[in-house]
Design a protein around this motif. Structure first.
Motif, PDB file in Angstrom:
ATOM      1  N   ARG A  16       0.808  -0.958   0.010  1.00 54.23           N
ATOM      2  CA  ARG A  16       0.003  -0.010   0.055  1.00 54.23           C
ATOM      3  C   ARG A  16       1.061   1.257   0.067  1.00 54.23           C
ATOM      4  NH1 ARG A  16      -4.138  -1.571   4.765  1.00 54.23           N
ATOM      5  NH2 ARG A  16      -4.715  -3.902   3.972  1.00 54.23           N
ATOM      6  N   GLY A  17       0.766   1.970  -0.917  1.00 60.24           N
ATOM      7  CA  GLY A  17       1.695   3.344  -1.104  1.00 60.24           C
ATOM      8  C   GLY A  17       2.890   2.994  -2.143  1.00 60.24           C
ATOM      9  N   ARG A  18       3.480   4.191  -2.116  1.00 58.38           N
ATOM     10  CA  ARG A  18       4.708   4.230  -3.052  1.00 58.38           C
ATOM     11  C   ARG A  18       5.833   4.434  -2.198  1.00 58.38           C
ATOM     12  NH1 ARG A  18       5.253   8.702  -7.561  1.00 58.38           N
ATOM     13  NH2 ARG A  18       7.566   8.123  -8.044  1.00 58.38           N
ATOM     14  N   THR A  19       7.098   3.855  -2.559  1.00 63.16           N
ATOM     15  CA  THR A  19       8.322   4.094  -2.027  1.00 63.16           C
ATOM     16  C   THR A  19       9.240   5.109  -2.988  1.00 63.16           C
ATOM     17  OG1 THR A  19       7.996   2.304  -0.648  1.00 63.16           O
ATOM     18  CG2 THR A  19      10.448   3.285  -0.926  1.00 63.16           C
ATOM     19  N   SER A  20       9.724   6.104  -2.726  1.00 61.66           N
ATOM     20  CA  SER A  20      10.567   6.648  -3.674  1.00 61.66           C
ATOM     21  C   SER A  20      11.934   6.428  -3.126  1.00 61.66           C
ATOM     22  CB  SER A  20      10.101   8.199  -3.919  1.00 61.66           C
ATOM     23  OG  SER A  20       8.831   8.146  -4.453  1.00 61.66           O
ATOM     24  N   ILE A  21      13.024   6.395  -3.731  1.00 62.22           N
ATOM     25  CA  ILE A  21      14.371   6.413  -3.295  1.00 62.22           C
ATOM     26  C   ILE A  21      15.037   7.351  -4.192  1.00 62.22           C
ATOM     27  CG2 ILE A  21      16.451   5.242  -3.060  1.00 62.22           C
ATOM     28  CD1 ILE A  21      14.721   2.619  -2.990  1.00 62.22           C
ATOM     29  N   ALA A  22      15.809   8.512  -3.441  1.00 62.58           N
ATOM     30  CA  ALA A  22      16.176   9.587  -4.204  1.00 62.58           C
ATOM     31  C   ALA A  22      17.647   9.139  -4.579  1.00 62.58           C
ATOM     32  CB  ALA A  22      16.767  10.847  -2.977  1.00 62.58           C
ATOM     33  N   ASP A  23      18.240   9.845  -5.636  1.00 58.67           N
ATOM     34  CA  ASP A  23      19.481   9.184  -6.490  1.00 58.67           C
ATOM     35  C   ASP A  23      20.659   9.423  -5.489  1.00 58.67           C
ATOM     36  OD1 ASP A  23      17.790   9.568  -8.488  1.00 58.67           O
ATOM     37  OD2 ASP A  23      18.964  10.979  -9.725  1.00 58.67           O
ATOM     38  N   VAL A  24      20.530  10.465  -4.764  1.00 58.74           N
ATOM     39  CA  VAL A  24      21.760  10.459  -3.662  1.00 58.74           C
ATOM     40  C   VAL A  24      21.834   9.082  -2.585  1.00 58.74           C
ATOM     41  CG1 VAL A  24      20.603  11.931  -1.698  1.00 58.74           C
ATOM     42  CG2 VAL A  24      22.966  12.258  -2.155  1.00 58.74           C
TER      43      VAL A  24
END
Length: 145
Positions: A16-24
């Motif tokens: 449930r939901g979305r996980t974003s991972i930053a480039d850094v």
């Protein structure tokens, strides 16, 4: 009347939901994994390392070496590509070091970030000779005199 079978509406909690991972984040993981390989002296070009060491001495610029120096990534929703610039120690097999760096970086990024690594491009920009002092050491010695 509807019957509940004990299953929660909306699927498993982890989906449930979305996980974003930053480039850094991926840059830091890749940088640490590359530095862990025997034979890797440093990451980044000589110029980038010089500028980084000057930046680190500036007040308010943060402390410690930048783990992302010499690392560039392109992060998508499920895949990532990584470019690394290495300085290797003299006497090691560059092809063996590059292979070990690829394996370590791919393993770390896939395990920690959950992104498929489609490529790890490595550019060896320098070799650290045994009688050369590090740029950081030379600059530190100049400051102390």
């Amino acid at each position: 009347m509807t019957e509940h079978t004990g299953a929660k509406r909306g699927g498993e909690p982890g989906s449930r939901g979305r996980t974003s991972i930053a480039d850094v984040v991926v840059e830091k993981i890749a940088g640490m994994a590359a530095r862990d390989v025997r034979g890797v002296h440093a990451l980044g070009s000589g110029f980038a390392r010089s500028m980084g060491s000057m930046r680190e001495r500036m007040p308010g610029a943060g402390s410690g070496k930048s783990v992302t120096r010499g690392v560039s990534v392109e992060v998508g929703e499920v895949q990532t590509a990584i470019d690394l610039e290495l300085v290797v120690d003299y006497g090691v097999s560059i092809t063996d070091v590059a292979g070990a760096v690829r394996e370590n970086v791919i393993s770390a990024v896939e395990q920690m970030a959950g992104r498929e690594v489609v490529e790890v491009n490595i550019m060896v920009g320098d070799v650290k000779l045994p009688d050369e002092e590090d740029e950081d050491e030379g600059q530190e010695r100049q400051r102390l005199q």
